[in-house]
Design an enzyme around this catalytic site. Structure first.
Site, PDB file in Angstrom:
ATOM      1  CE1 TYR A  86      -4.109   1.939   0.335  1.00  0.00           C
ATOM      2  CE2 TYR A  86      -2.607   3.432   1.487  1.00  0.00           C
ATOM      3  CZ  TYR A  86      -3.818   3.197   0.847  1.00  0.00           C
ATOM      4  OH  TYR A  86      -4.714   4.212   0.703  1.00  0.00           O
ATOM      5  CG  PHE A 123      -7.234  17.027 -24.999  1.00  0.00           C
ATOM      6  CD1 PHE A 123      -7.294  16.528 -26.298  1.00  0.00           C
ATOM      7  CD2 PHE A 123      -7.599  16.202 -23.945  1.00  0.00           C
ATOM      8  CE1 PHE A 123      -7.704  15.219 -26.527  1.00  0.00           C
ATOM      9  CE2 PHE A 123      -8.006  14.893 -24.173  1.00  0.00           C
ATOM     10  CZ  PHE A 123      -8.054  14.396 -25.465  1.00  0.00           C
ATOM     11  CB  THR A 124     -12.147  16.853 -24.711  1.00  0.00           C
ATOM     12  OG1 THR A 124     -11.263  15.735 -24.616  1.00  0.00           O
ATOM     13  CG2 THR A 124     -12.506  17.076 -26.170  1.00  0.00           C
ATOM     14  CG  ASP A 175      -1.579  17.656 -21.898  1.00  0.00           C
ATOM     15  OD1 ASP A 175      -0.861  16.631 -21.920  1.00  0.00           O
ATOM     16  OD2 ASP A 175      -2.814  17.612 -21.995  1.00  0.00           O
ATOM     17  CE  LYS A 214      -3.466   9.828 -24.584  1.00  0.00           C
ATOM     18  NZ  LYS A 214      -4.266   9.927 -23.372  1.00  0.00           N
ATOM     19  NE  ARG A 262     -11.457  13.989 -30.678  1.00  0.00           N
ATOM     20  CZ  ARG A 262     -11.404  14.004 -29.360  1.00  0.00           C
ATOM     21  NH1 ARG A 262     -10.254  14.046 -28.735  1.00  0.00           N
ATOM     22  NH2 ARG A 262     -12.493  13.993 -28.642  1.00  0.00           N
ATOM     23  CG  PHE A 299     -16.358  13.562 -27.108  1.00  0.00           C
ATOM     24  CD1 PHE A 299     -16.221  14.796 -26.492  1.00  0.00           C
ATOM     25  CD2 PHE A 299     -15.534  12.526 -26.710  1.00  0.00           C
ATOM     26  CE1 PHE A 299     -15.265  14.995 -25.503  1.00  0.00           C
ATOM     27  CE2 PHE A 299     -14.577  12.705 -25.732  1.00  0.00           C
ATOM     28  CZ  PHE A 299     -14.452  13.943 -25.113  1.00  0.00           C
TER      29      PHE A 299
HETATM   30  C1  P70 Z   1      -7.005  10.434 -26.830  1.00  0.00           C
HETATM   31  C2  P70 Z   1      -6.864  10.306 -25.323  1.00  0.00           C
HETATM   32  C3  P70 Z   1      -6.119  11.879 -23.651  1.00  0.00           C
HETATM   33  C4  P70 Z   1      -5.420  13.105 -23.264  1.00  0.00           C
HETATM   34  C5  P70 Z   1      -4.714  13.870 -24.224  1.00  0.00           C
HETATM   35  C6  P70 Z   1      -4.096  15.079 -23.826  1.00  0.00           C
HETATM   36  C7  P70 Z   1      -3.347  15.902 -24.804  1.00  0.00           C
HETATM   37  C8  P70 Z   1      -4.841  14.763 -21.626  1.00  0.00           C
HETATM   38  C9  P70 Z   1      -5.482  13.566 -21.960  1.00  0.00           C
HETATM   39  C10 P70 Z   1      -6.217  12.837 -20.883  1.00  0.00           C
HETATM   40  C11 P70 Z   1      -8.114   9.795 -24.644  1.00  0.00           C
HETATM   41  C12 P70 Z   1      -9.312  10.647 -24.894  1.00  0.00           C
HETATM   42  C13 P70 Z   1      -9.687  11.583 -23.969  1.00  0.00           C
HETATM   43  C14 P70 Z   1     -10.779  12.397 -24.212  1.00  0.00           C
HETATM   44  C15 P70 Z   1     -11.445  12.281 -25.416  1.00  0.00           C
HETATM   45  C16 P70 Z   1     -11.106  11.309 -26.319  1.00  0.00           C
HETATM   46  C17 P70 Z   1     -10.035  10.493 -26.048  1.00  0.00           C
HETATM   47  N1  P70 Z   1      -6.354  11.567 -24.833  1.00  0.00           N
HETATM   48  N2  P70 Z   1      -4.190  15.473 -22.555  1.00  0.00           N
HETATM   49  O1  P70 Z   1      -7.522   9.480 -27.414  1.00  0.00           O
HETATM   50  O2  P70 Z   1      -5.522  11.704 -20.516  1.00  0.00           O
HETATM   51  O3  P70 Z   1      -7.062   9.830 -21.179  1.00  0.00           O
HETATM   52  O4  P70 Z   1      -5.113   9.453 -19.632  1.00  0.00           O
HETATM   53  O5  P70 Z   1      -7.102  10.700 -18.860  1.00  0.00           O
HETATM   54  O6  P70 Z   1      -4.621  13.490 -25.499  1.00  0.00           O
HETATM   55  O7  P70 Z   1      -6.563  11.429 -27.416  1.00  0.00           O
HETATM   56  P1  P70 Z   1      -6.247  10.350 -20.022  1.00  0.00           P
END
Ligand code: P70
Length: 458
Positions: free
Chosen positions: A71, A123-124, A214, A257, A381, A448
């Site tokens: 832990y 980013f979303t 990021d 990634k 996207r 989405f």
């Molecule tokens: C994708 C994934 C995640 C991501 C990222 C950047 C530049 C943070 C994150 C979050 C997964 C994804 C997420 C939201 C919508 C669609 C797909 N990207 N910053 O496929 O990281 O997923 O580990 O929480 O690209 O691009 P995590």
């Protein structure tokens, strides 16, 4: 044209099946024309995302057997901390279950109601984690990034005039920090240059503004710096990464990634105050500060993958496989975002389906049509991802209305790329027969992922 030669051989295989035409038609309707809602077993080639979909190496799998599942104080945590210190150059690291866990801790600590967060595009999940504590993300990427045809080698660069304008308009106290993404996802996987990062540091020093990266796809960004920026031709990727990070105050990182693993994330910083505060909050939301929601074995795989993912020969193959797919499409005049990005090829849905209005969601439509045609799964996207304006509640239609063909790392062969390209070229040749969509279900957050659609007859 040949694809790049893989710098590995394959030890384990996972069978995939091409579902029948009838099943594909049924499956995409069951999924409400949303590729996130398809069953994985209905997918032949899965280009939904490069996130958590990598094939791990024998060295990473061996590390999984060395998981220390205590832990507190797991050995693997210290291995990960050391890897972050050596590869990225940050002193402190807080582990999280994935990238958005790190965004939550970092952004809720730094953002106060009414704050602005300038970023090179958005980013979303990042945008949402700035909005939840009452902030607003604003775009300071160079104009070239919004033009799919523009060949600028560093479309991820920050435009200092745009940044200055926000500072002048809102006052420096209203800027929480500057947020910089590496290899900008929503712009098409476009890198930021070292020169821009260096100049941004100088610019922010004048205002005592913090810079938080990021750094999710920073190794792929570092590859582009080596490929395109004068003076870095022979620099080891790890040195490029160390220099990039030295211009920031900290970063959030989705390990799913460039670290070649299936799960994991962290934040890292040299700022003791950020570290202490986020290390305190991690125990509220993620888990103890020596595992943060990951198993010990997961931390070991991240530690090894972070190092492995900086090998030049691997990165060269990786970026060139993406380029191979993009070039096959370009040769057939399929409209894609140029230059071809680091992790994905992005189709320009506005040019692919010019007969549809923005309200018929061209990118969503195209992603669904590609699946139905070939069982290749891709991702919208565009306007569905962008969501509604927080203040007006209206849909926002970004210039980029794209479909992402995201290439998992070390998973698919070049013939998978050829199958994908051939299918998309065939679809392009009958593009005017594709009907648009209407949204019939819209969730409140990150719509989405779960929205549902119906076809609107042509
Ligand atoms: C994708 C994934 C995640 C991501 C990222 C950047 C530049 C943070 C994150 C979050 C997964 C994804 C997420 C939201 C919508 C669609 C797909 N990207 N910053 O496929 O990281 O997923 O580990 O929480 O690209 O691009 P995590």
């Amino acid at each position: 044209m040949n694809g790049p030669v893989e710098p590995f051989k394959i030890k384990v295989v996972e069978p995939v099946n091409l579902p029948s035409e009838e099943r594909r038609k049924e499956a995409i309707r069951e999924a409400g024309f949303n590729t996130f809602l398809l069953l994985s077993e209905d997918v032949f080639i899965d280009l939904l995302t490069d996130s958590g979909t990598s094939a791990m190496s024998d060295n990473q799998w061996a590390g999984m057997m060395l998981g220390d599942e205590a832990y507190a104080g797991s050995k693997n945590f210290y291995n990960l901390e050391k890897a972050v210190q050596e590869v990225l150059g940050y002193k402190y690291m807080v582990p999280t279950h994935q990238g958005r866990g790190a965004e939550h801790l970092m952004y809720s600590h730094l953002v106060k109601p009414g704050h602005l967060v300038p970023r090179n595009m958005y980013f979303t999940t990042s945008k949402l984690h700035v909005e939840l504590p009452g902030g607003k993300m604003v775009d300071v990427i160079i104009d070239e990034a919004h033009d799919p045809e523009n060949l600028h080698p560093f479309k991820g660069n920050v435009d200092f005039k745009k940044l200055q304008k926000y500072i002048d308009e809102y006052g420096i106290d209203k800027i929480a920090f500057v947020n910089v993404e590496m290899d900008v996802n929503m712009a098409g996987g476009q890198p930021i240059s070292m020169q821009n990062l260096r100049e941004l540091r100088e610019f922010c020093n004048d205002y005592k503004l913090k810079i938080i990266y990021d750094a999710t796809r920073s190794s792929e960004n570092a590859y582009f710096i080596r490929e395109r920026e004068k003076g870095y031709e022979d620099t080891p990727i790890i040195n490029i990464l160390n220099e990039m990070m030295s211009y920031s105050d900290g970063c959030i990182y989705s390990s799913k990634k460039d670290c070649l693993v299936n799960i994991g994330g962290f934040l890292a910083t040299n700022d003791k105050e950020i570290f202490e505060s986020t290390r305190n909050m991690v125990v509220v939301y993620e888990g103890l500060h020596t595992y943060g929601g990951m198993a010990g074995r997961d931390m070991e795989a991240v530690a090894r993958g972070l190092r492995e993912g900086t090998q030049y020969e691997y990165l060269k193959y990786r970026v060139n496989q993406v380029r191979y797919l993009g070039e096959l499409l370009m040769k057939a005049n399929v409209p894609i975002v140029k230059p071809i990005g680091g992790h994905a090829v992005f189709l320009n849905a506005l040019k692919f389906l010019p007969h549809l209005s923005r309200e018929q969601w061209p990118a969503q439509t195209l992603a669904a049509a590609i699946y139905e045609d070939s069982a290749v799964r891709t991702m919208e996207r565009g306007a569905i991802s962008k969501g509604r304006d927080k203040e007006t509640g209206q849909n926002v239609f970004p210039k980029l209305e794209l479909v992402r063909l995201t290439i998992p790392r070390r998973v698919y062969t070049n013939s998978h790329m050829e199958y994908t390209a051939n299918s998309i070229v065939n679809l392009y040749n009958k593009r005017d027969t594709i009907p648009g969509l209407k949204m019939i279900y819209e969730p409140q957050y990150l719509r989405f992922f779960q929205a549902r659609f119906e076809q609107v007859p042509l």
